[in-house]
Design an enzyme around this catalytic site. Structure first.
Site, PDB file in Angstrom:
ATOM      1  N   ARG A  92       1.119 -23.619 -37.134  1.00 18.80           N
ATOM      2  CA  ARG A  92       1.037 -24.053 -38.116  1.00 18.80           C
ATOM      3  C   ARG A  92       0.126 -25.477 -38.037  1.00 18.80           C
ATOM      4  NH1 ARG A  92       1.396 -28.763 -40.169  1.00 18.80           N
ATOM      5  NH2 ARG A  92       2.953 -30.047 -41.143  1.00 18.80           N
ATOM      6  N   LYS A  93      -0.859 -25.399 -37.156  1.00 22.37           N
ATOM      7  CA  LYS A  93      -1.756 -26.392 -36.899  1.00 22.37           C
ATOM      8  C   LYS A  93      -1.471 -28.037 -37.146  1.00 22.37           C
ATOM      9  CE  LYS A  93      -5.260 -22.906 -38.373  1.00 22.37           C
ATOM     10  NZ  LYS A  93      -4.653 -21.658 -38.996  1.00 22.37           N
ATOM     11  N   PHE A  94      -0.529 -28.541 -36.747  1.00 26.81           N
ATOM     12  CA  PHE A  94      -0.309 -29.927 -36.493  1.00 26.81           C
ATOM     13  C   PHE A  94      -1.409 -30.721 -36.871  1.00 26.81           C
ATOM     14  CE2 PHE A  94       3.889 -28.000 -35.033  1.00 26.81           C
ATOM     15  CZ  PHE A  94       4.599 -27.905 -35.521  1.00 26.81           C
ATOM     16  N   ASN A 120       0.554 -24.230 -32.345  1.00 20.72           N
ATOM     17  CA  ASN A 120      -0.820 -24.852 -31.803  1.00 20.72           C
ATOM     18  C   ASN A 120      -1.419 -26.121 -32.709  1.00 20.72           C
ATOM     19  OD1 ASN A 120      -0.921 -23.710 -35.424  1.00 20.72           O
ATOM     20  ND2 ASN A 120      -3.014 -22.585 -35.253  1.00 20.72           N
TER      21      ASN A 120
END
Ligand code: S5P
Length: 261
Positions: A92-94, A120
């Protein structure tokens, strides 16, 4: 060659449940292959996961890529994960403030924390993003990877930024399980060997994709760059025979690990 401890030993060095599960899974199943299943639909993803499940330690998803994502998605993937003994990593690469990521991780359309063991985050907002994600993920036994480096050309994640990611991980050993990285063997800062290094940008032929992606071979990623898990997308799901290709990447990744012990 970057000398390393066995996955079994590294399982004893982490405080995070997901990292421990992953180290033990890799050792038991003899695979360090994570497949990036960036296919066009959830339907295709599920068919692919059932076929390549026996070869992988992690299935990496981008749930916002699938137009047919629905409430059954997570349960179906969890069934396949149990059937084939792999873990799920929603990539998701928040990248937002703590309060916002609490909602993005726990609720909304995708309810990621309900079905994904691993996710992540970028560290660009500062440590509050870890506090927010941890509030949701720790009670569920989840693990977080910090993007310490990226595989793409011109990435800003280098030098001091990478050092800062290492320092932030050290403050949350219960929840941060490792990093997305490209060359941890060259890192100057000390980091706990319980942390898992996962590296994207892997293809047997090397090269790139014309949109900034840069590829290294599995052998180089494990032996020279010091990674633990190879992340392979198009090298597998675009291959004429994805199952045969997954088996080939699995062997390349595992042979490299064994020869670096
Ligand atoms: O730095 C990065 C981080 C990630 S998670 N570079 C990447 O390519 N990724 C992801 O890895 C990317 O989003 C994609 O899902 C996968 C690489 O896919 P491939 O088709 O290039 O192997």
């Amino acid at each position: 060659v970057f000398k390393r401890d066995s996955y079994e030993h590294r399982a004893t060095l982490t405080e995070n449940k997901c990292a421990k599960d992953l180290w033990n899974l890799m050792a038991r199943k003899k695979t360090n292959l994570c497949v990036a299943a960036d296919v066009g639909t959830a339907k295709e993803l599920i068919v692919l996961a059932d076929k390549i499940g026996p070869e992988i330690c992690i299935l990496k998803t981008h749930c916002d890529l699938y137009p047919d994502f629905d409430d059954a998605f997570g349960a179906t993937l969890l069934e396949l994960a149990a059937k084939h003994d792999f873990m799920i990593f929603e990539d998701r690469k928040f990248a937002d403030i703590g309060n916002t990521v609490v909602g993005q991780y726990s609720s909304g359309v995708h309810k990621i924390a309900d079905w994904s063991h691993i996710t992540n985050a970028h560290i660009v907002p500062g440590a509050g993003i870890i506090d927010g994600l941890k509030q949701v993920g720790l009670p569920k036994g989840r693990g977080l990877l910090l993007l310490a480096e990226m595989s793409s050309a011109g990435t800003m994640a280098k030098g001091q930024y990478t050092e800062d990611a290492i320092a932030m991980a050290a403050k949350h050993p219960d929840f941060v399980m490792g990093f997305i990285s490209t060359r941890p063997s060259a890192w100057k800062g000390a980091w706990s060997r319980g942390l898992v290094q996962m590296t994207p940008g892997v293809q047997l032929g090397g090269g790139g994709d014309g949109l900034g992606q840069q590829y290294n071979t599995p052998d180089r990623v494990i032996k020279e760059c010091g990674s633990d898990v190879i992340i392979v997308g198009r090298g597998i799901y675009k291959a004429a025979d994805p199952v045969a290709s997954a088996a080939e990447y699995r062997k390349a990744g595992w042979d490299a690990y064994v020869s670096a012990l």
